[in-house]
Design a protein around this motif. Structure first.
Motif, mmCIF file in Angstrom:
data_model
loop_
_atom_site.group_PDB
_atom_site.id
_atom_site.type_symbol
_atom_site.label_atom_id
_atom_site.label_comp_id
_atom_site.label_asym_id
_atom_site.label_seq_id
_atom_site.Cartn_x
_atom_site.Cartn_y
_atom_site.Cartn_z
ATOM 1 N N ILE A 91 0.839 -1.201 0.000
ATOM 2 C CA ILE A 91 0.000 0.000 0.000
ATOM 3 C C ILE A 91 0.870 1.245 0.000
ATOM 4 N N LEU A 92 1.946 1.237 0.767
ATOM 5 C CA LEU A 92 2.875 2.369 0.801
ATOM 6 C C LEU A 92 3.518 2.588 -0.569
ATOM 7 N N VAL A 93 3.940 1.498 -1.196
ATOM 8 C CA VAL A 93 4.540 1.595 -2.532
ATOM 9 C C VAL A 93 3.512 2.107 -3.529
ATOM 10 N N ASP A 94 2.288 1.605 -3.437
ATOM 11 C CA ASP A 94 1.237 2.021 -4.365
ATOM 12 C C ASP A 94 0.894 3.502 -4.186
ATOM 13 N N ALA A 95 0.949 3.991 -2.951
ATOM 14 C CA ALA A 95 0.633 5.399 -2.701
ATOM 15 C C ALA A 95 1.735 6.333 -3.185
ATOM 16 N N THR A 96 2.956 5.820 -3.286
ATOM 17 C CA THR A 96 4.080 6.689 -3.662
ATOM 18 C C THR A 96 4.545 6.493 -5.095
ATOM 19 N N THR A 97 4.060 5.474 -5.787
ATOM 20 C CA THR A 97 4.462 5.237 -7.175
ATOM 21 C C THR A 97 3.230 5.121 -8.053
ATOM 22 N N GLU A 98 3.436 5.311 -9.352
ATOM 23 C CA GLU A 98 2.331 5.213 -10.306
ATOM 24 C C GLU A 98 2.815 4.564 -11.588
ATOM 25 N N GLY A 99 1.855 4.098 -12.364
ATOM 26 C CA GLY A 99 2.121 3.620 -13.714
ATOM 27 C C GLY A 99 3.044 2.427 -13.793
ATOM 28 N N ARG A 100 4.041 2.571 -14.649
ATOM 29 C CA ARG A 100 4.945 1.452 -14.953
ATOM 30 C C ARG A 100 5.767 1.015 -13.748
ATOM 31 N N VAL A 101 6.120 1.947 -12.876
ATOM 32 C CA VAL A 101 6.908 1.585 -11.693
ATOM 33 C C VAL A 101 6.102 0.647 -10.806
ATOM 34 N N ALA A 102 4.831 0.974 -10.571
ATOM 35 C CA ALA A 102 3.969 0.119 -9.753
ATOM 36 C C ALA A 102 3.779 -1.244 -10.419
ATOM 37 N N ASP A 103 3.640 -1.255 -11.747
ATOM 38 C CA ASP A 103 3.502 -2.524 -12.470
ATOM 39 C C ASP A 103 4.750 -3.382 -12.309
ATOM 40 N N TRP A 104 5.914 -2.759 -12.399
ATOM 41 C CA TRP A 104 7.159 -3.501 -12.238
ATOM 42 C C TRP A 104 7.305 -4.028 -10.812
ATOM 43 N N ILE A 105 6.941 -3.237 -9.832
ATOM 44 C CA ILE A 105 7.031 -3.692 -8.441
ATOM 45 C C ILE A 105 6.101 -4.884 -8.226
ATOM 46 N N TYR A 106 4.895 -4.823 -8.800
ATOM 47 C CA TYR A 106 3.961 -5.945 -8.704
ATOM 48 C C TYR A 106 4.547 -7.192 -9.364
ATOM 49 N N ALA A 107 5.077 -7.044 -10.557
ATOM 50 C CA ALA A 107 5.628 -8.195 -11.288
ATOM 51 C C ALA A 107 6.833 -8.788 -10.561
ATOM 52 N N ILE A 108 7.707 -7.936 -10.056
ATOM 53 C CA ILE A 108 8.897 -8.442 -9.357
ATOM 54 C C ILE A 108 8.502 -9.121 -8.057
ATOM 55 N N SER A 109 7.569 -8.533 -7.305
ATOM 56 C CA SER A 109 7.180 -9.151 -6.032
ATOM 57 C C SER A 109 6.485 -10.490 -6.253
ATOM 58 N N MET A 110 5.629 -10.580 -7.264
ATOM 59 C CA MET A 110 4.986 -11.869 -7.565
ATOM 60 C C MET A 110 6.007 -12.884 -8.056
ATOM 61 N N GLY A 111 6.980 -12.438 -8.859
ATOM 62 C CA GLY A 111 8.037 -13.335 -9.323
ATOM 63 C C GLY A 111 8.880 -13.864 -8.180
ATOM 64 N N LEU A 112 9.258 -12.984 -7.257
ATOM 65 C CA LEU A 112 10.035 -13.428 -6.097
ATOM 66 C C LEU A 112 9.229 -14.382 -5.220
#
Length: 163
Positions: A91-112
């Motif tokens: 939630i903190l990451v989502d509140a401070t990032t937008e667009g492609r950065v949030a998508d990359w964080i989601y993809a990397i966290s699910m991958g890990l």
């Protein structure tokens, strides 16, 4: 003596990996774009969290004779709070990032999270296995392989059903 040390080390590694995995699962929920996506991620994560808890329970039972009961409660507590901590981070990451950065964080966290879960499954549950009290006909390499295929199939159906 070496066998007991290996079992304790493997158990602690398994618990640490499951907690790490749970944090990244929580991040995936926290950075979901819509409420519906968050509920889908929560449903999927809750479905397999049961099996992760069983794996951790087996590790704790292996360690219980050599560890105080209080430390086992500590490990269980760490596992229990790791997903909510991940949701908070997400939630903190989502509140401070937008667009492609949030998508990359989601993809990397699910991958890990997925990679850690595959590592724990292969290294601790399939390769090393556990000692049965009595022989079971399904406890063969083919039986374990079929269990993995069945598990992948069930998760695939759930993911298709959620899509």
């Amino acid at each position: 003596m070496l066998r007991n040390a290996s079992t304790i080390g493997d158990g602690v590694l398994l618990i640490a990996a499951l907690c790490f995995h749970s944090v990244f699962e929580g991040i995936a929920i926290g950075v979901a774009e819509t409420e519906a996506d968050a509920w889908k991620a929560l449903w999927t994560i809750s479905l397999h969290k049961i099996f992760a808890a069983i794996a951790m329970g087996i590790a704790l039972l292996r360690m219980l004779p050599d560890r105080p009961l209080l430390s086992c409660f500590g490990y269980a507590f760490a596992f229990a709070v790791s997903s909510p901590i991940g949701v908070g981070v997400g939630i903190l990451v989502d509140a401070t990032t937008e667009g492609r950065v949030a998508d990359w964080i989601y993809a990397i966290s699910m991958g890990l999270a997925t990679g850690i879960f595959v590592y724990v499954s292969i290294n601790h549950l399939l390769a090393k296995g556990y000692m049965l009290q009595r022989p079971v006909a399904a406890d063969t390499p083919v039986g374990r392989w079929l269990s993995v295929v069945l598990g992948v199939g069930v998760i695939a159906v759930v993911m298709i059903w959620n899509a």
